[in-house]
Motif scaffolding. Structure first.
Motif, PDB file in Angstrom:
ATOM      1  N   GLU A 159      11.654  11.651 -18.418  1.00 36.94           N
ATOM      2  CA  GLU A 159      12.323  12.256 -17.275  1.00 36.94           C
ATOM      3  C   GLU A 159      11.725  11.752 -15.964  1.00 36.94           C
ATOM      4  O   GLU A 159      12.433  11.458 -15.001  1.00 36.94           O
ATOM      5  N   ALA A 160      10.399  11.655 -15.956  1.00 38.30           N
ATOM      6  CA  ALA A 160       9.708  11.330 -14.713  1.00 38.30           C
ATOM      7  C   ALA A 160      10.018   9.926 -14.211  1.00 38.30           C
ATOM      8  O   ALA A 160      10.172   9.704 -13.004  1.00 38.30           O
ATOM      9  N   VAL A 161      10.126   8.960 -15.119  1.00 38.89           N
ATOM     10  CA  VAL A 161      10.313   7.575 -14.672  1.00 38.89           C
ATOM     11  C   VAL A 161      11.648   7.376 -13.959  1.00 38.89           C
ATOM     12  O   VAL A 161      11.827   6.393 -13.227  1.00 38.89           O
ATOM     13  N   LYS A 162      12.564   8.299 -14.128  1.00 38.43           N
ATOM     14  CA  LYS A 162      13.870   8.160 -13.489  1.00 38.43           C
ATOM     15  C   LYS A 162      13.813   8.401 -11.980  1.00 38.43           C
ATOM     16  O   LYS A 162      14.695   7.956 -11.245  1.00 38.43           O
ATOM     17  N   HIS A 163      12.766   9.114 -11.530  1.00 39.01           N
ATOM     18  CA  HIS A 163      12.728   9.419 -10.093  1.00 39.01           C
ATOM     19  C   HIS A 163      11.418   9.040  -9.404  1.00 39.01           C
ATOM     20  O   HIS A 163      11.349   9.054  -8.172  1.00 39.01           O
ATOM     21  N   ILE A 164      10.381   8.689 -10.142  1.00 38.27           N
ATOM     22  CA  ILE A 164       9.112   8.311  -9.519  1.00 38.27           C
ATOM     23  C   ILE A 164       9.325   7.114  -8.593  1.00 38.27           C
ATOM     24  O   ILE A 164       9.926   6.105  -8.992  1.00 38.27           O
ATOM     25  N   ALA A 165       8.882   7.238  -7.371  1.00 39.56           N
ATOM     26  CA  ALA A 165       8.954   6.181  -6.339  1.00 39.56           C
ATOM     27  C   ALA A 165      10.374   5.756  -6.002  1.00 39.56           C
ATOM     28  O   ALA A 165      10.578   4.695  -5.405  1.00 39.56           O
ATOM     29  N   GLU A 166      11.377   6.585  -6.314  1.00 38.43           N
ATOM     30  CA  GLU A 166      12.760   6.191  -6.040  1.00 38.43           C
ATOM     31  C   GLU A 166      13.020   6.031  -4.542  1.00 38.43           C
ATOM     32  O   GLU A 166      13.921   5.285  -4.143  1.00 38.43           O
ATOM     33  N   SER A 167      12.223   6.664  -3.703  1.00 39.83           N
ATOM     34  CA  SER A 167      12.407   6.528  -2.254  1.00 39.83           C
ATOM     35  C   SER A 167      12.112   5.111  -1.765  1.00 39.83           C
ATOM     36  O   SER A 167      12.507   4.740  -0.654  1.00 39.83           O
ATOM     37  N   GLU A 168      11.436   4.305  -2.579  1.00 41.77           N
ATOM     38  CA  GLU A 168      11.103   2.930  -2.212  1.00 41.77           C
ATOM     39  C   GLU A 168      12.199   1.935  -2.585  1.00 41.77           C
ATOM     40  O   GLU A 168      12.085   0.746  -2.305  1.00 41.77           O
ATOM     41  N   LYS A 220       0.839  -1.207   0.000  1.00 42.76           N
ATOM     42  CA  LYS A 220       0.000   0.000   0.000  1.00 42.76           C
ATOM     43  C   LYS A 220       0.871   1.252   0.000  1.00 42.76           C
ATOM     44  O   LYS A 220       0.590   2.208  -0.738  1.00 42.76           O
ATOM     45  N   ARG A 221       1.935   1.243   0.806  1.00 42.37           N
ATOM     46  CA  ARG A 221       2.833   2.410   0.853  1.00 42.37           C
ATOM     47  C   ARG A 221       3.481   2.643  -0.512  1.00 42.37           C
ATOM     48  O   ARG A 221       3.578   3.767  -0.995  1.00 42.37           O
ATOM     49  N   TYR A 222       3.929   1.544  -1.146  1.00 41.38           N
ATOM     50  CA  TYR A 222       4.565   1.677  -2.458  1.00 41.38           C
ATOM     51  C   TYR A 222       3.595   2.258  -3.481  1.00 41.38           C
ATOM     52  O   TYR A 222       3.948   3.185  -4.232  1.00 41.38           O
ATOM     53  N   LEU A 223       2.378   1.727  -3.541  1.00 49.88           N
ATOM     54  CA  LEU A 223       1.409   2.211  -4.524  1.00 49.88           C
ATOM     55  C   LEU A 223       1.036   3.666  -4.250  1.00 49.88           C
ATOM     56  O   LEU A 223       0.877   4.463  -5.188  1.00 49.88           O
ATOM     57  N   ASP A 224       0.910   4.026  -2.983  1.00 49.19           N
ATOM     58  CA  ASP A 224       0.608   5.415  -2.644  1.00 49.19           C
ATOM     59  C   ASP A 224       1.757   6.332  -3.074  1.00 49.19           C
ATOM     60  O   ASP A 224       1.531   7.437  -3.597  1.00 49.19           O
ATOM     61  N   THR A 225       2.985   5.878  -2.857  1.00 46.62           N
ATOM     62  CA  THR A 225       4.156   6.673  -3.265  1.00 46.62           C
ATOM     63  C   THR A 225       4.207   6.793  -4.786  1.00 46.62           C
ATOM     64  O   THR A 225       4.481   7.871  -5.329  1.00 46.62           O
ATOM     65  N   LEU A 226       3.946   5.696  -5.479  1.00 40.80           N
ATOM     66  CA  LEU A 226       3.931   5.705  -6.939  1.00 40.80           C
ATOM     67  C   LEU A 226       2.904   6.709  -7.458  1.00 40.80           C
ATOM     68  O   LEU A 226       3.191   7.501  -8.375  1.00 40.80           O
ATOM     69  N   ALA A 227       1.719   6.700  -6.850  1.00 38.60           N
ATOM     70  CA  ALA A 227       0.670   7.630  -7.277  1.00 38.60           C
ATOM     71  C   ALA A 227       1.045   9.079  -6.969  1.00 38.60           C
ATOM     72  O   ALA A 227       0.879   9.977  -7.817  1.00 38.60           O
ATOM     73  N   ARG A 228       1.546   9.318  -5.761  1.00 40.22           N
ATOM     74  CA  ARG A 228       1.879  10.694  -5.356  1.00 40.22           C
ATOM     75  C   ARG A 228       2.986  11.266  -6.231  1.00 40.22           C
ATOM     76  O   ARG A 228       2.886  12.398  -6.729  1.00 40.22           O
ATOM     77  N   ASP A 229       4.061  10.495  -6.431  1.00 40.20           N
ATOM     78  CA  ASP A 229       5.187  10.988  -7.226  1.00 40.20           C
ATOM     79  C   ASP A 229       4.797  11.181  -8.684  1.00 40.20           C
ATOM     80  O   ASP A 229       5.266  12.117  -9.353  1.00 40.20           O
ATOM     81  N   THR A 230       3.949  10.306  -9.194  1.00 36.90           N
ATOM     82  CA  THR A 230       3.520  10.428 -10.589  1.00 36.90           C
ATOM     83  C   THR A 230       2.679  11.686 -10.781  1.00 36.90           C
ATOM     84  O   THR A 230       2.878  12.447 -11.741  1.00 36.90           O
ATOM     85  N   ARG A 231       1.762  11.927  -9.885  1.00 35.03           N
ATOM     86  CA  ARG A 231       0.921  13.133  -9.992  1.00 35.03           C
ATOM     87  C   ARG A 231       1.784  14.393  -9.876  1.00 35.03           C
ATOM     88  O   ARG A 231       1.542  15.389 -10.575  1.00 35.03           O
TER      89      ARG A 231
END
Length: 346
Positions: free
Chosen positions: A312-321, A290-301
């Motif tokens: 450009e975006a895919v290089k850093h989206i959800a990188e904190s996970e 759930k945390r990963y999917l929430d992070t993926l959604a937040r970073d993507t938005r």
């Protein structure tokens, strides 16, 4: 223990061959196995790839898949958290069996026929009851391609109503990819499963004193996800709607997956994920996903709102996970691409 096999070769007269199991002819001695063949000669499957060499014969039983009993009558094989390759043979997903009073259900079947064969032997080591159903939780190749040997033993193949079409669209590419990754010899005898029963919404399977509830989901992990609930033990068999340790793989809808997880929270007290540990507490076992999917959604938005391009975006989206998951570099960029494509149209 002895079993019936037939030799299957990649080409007629070639040297890339494998003994393929013919289920249902097991015997304690070679003579007993041979007597069963003589009494009812096996119907050798019409393999679409390879050439059958010689007649069925009896040999010592092959390898048995490891199963752990995680709840009474519920056994799980814990697949490796790896990409399919020649060393692991594609044994990279969790599989399960549920034993009732009258029959056995199998949940997912692995990447190749050899895994289905090994699972069949594991079942026969625990019970003589027939395998009545093999339930496929979604379309991905590491879950579906061991099913044909179980179907030959008499099992119905059950899946989401959209699974037959999804398989037809992807099976050729999946098999070609597995041939390259795992090796043509190890994959010999592997055939796409024929789905014989589909689930549109909810269905039940009675194994005799043990009822399994099947739920078909809107697009989530994939577009054809199916879960199984074993009421007798309060265990949810989630397929790949739940990943543990293995980086999740998004092949459907990010918002749909988040919604499915929220709805599943009330089902049972334990869960068998499609990848990761054999059994987890539920819903606590879904916290990381759930945390990963929430992070993926937040970073993507955030990337979309900032006007970033997809590349450009895919290089850093959800990188904190990244430190929390295995195989992160293999799967997260794909997930970010799918999420970006979905959410940019919100």
């Amino acid at each position: 223990m002895f079993e019936a096999v037939v030799m299957l070769c990649l080409a007629a007269g070639g040297d890339t061959c494998r003994d393929v199991l013919l289920p249902g002819y097991e015997g304690g001695t070679q003579a007993e196995c041979a007597a069963r063949i003589a009494a009812q000669p096996p119907e050798v499957p019409a393999f679409s790839r390879g050439s059958v060499e010689g007649d069925p014969r009896c040999v010592s039983a092959g390898p048995v898949l490891d199963l752990a009993e995680v709840a009474p009558g519920l056994w799980v094989h814990e697949g490796l958290i790896e990409e399919p390759d020649a060393e692991n043979g594609g044994d990279v997903s969790n599989l399960a069996i549920v034993i009732g009073e009258d029959s056995v259900a199998v949940i997912d079947s692995g990447s190749a026929r050899w895994i289905g064969e090994s699972l069949w032997r594991a079942i026969r080591a625990r019970t003589d009851l027939p395998v009545s159903h093999v339930i496929l939780t979604h379309v991905h190749p590491d879950h579906v391609f061991g099913a044909s040997v179980l179907a030959e033993a008499g099992a119905e193949v059950v899946g989401h109503e959209g699974l037959p079409r999804a398989l037809a669209d992807r099976e050729e590419n999946y098999l070609d990819s597995l041939d390259r990754l795992v090796g043509a010899q190890r994959m010999l005898g592997t055939e796409p499963p024929e789905v014989t029963e589909t689930v549109t919404d909810t269905a039940e399977i009675d194994l005799g004193g043990r009822v399994l509830r099947l739920d078909a989901w809107p697009a989530a992990h994939t577009t054809v996800d199916l879960t199984v609930f074993d009421a007798a033990t309060g265990t949810l068999l989630a397929g790949d709607l739940l990943f543990h340790r293995h980086t999740p793989a998004l092949d459907g809808s990010l918002r749909g997956w988040q919604a499915a997880l929220a709805e599943l929270e009330g089902q049972g007290t334990h869960v068998v994920p499609g990848h990761g540990d054999a059994l987890l507490p539920w819903p606590e076992g879904g916290t990381a996903l759930k945390r990963y999917l929430d992070t993926l959604a937040r970073d993507t938005r955030a990337a979309i709102d900032a006007g970033e391009r997809l590349g450009e975006a895919v290089k850093h989206i959800a990188e904190s996970e990244g430190d929390a998951w295995a195989l992160f570099d293999a799967y997260n960029p794909r997930n970010a691409t799918v999420a970006f494509t979905e959410l940019e149209w919100e």
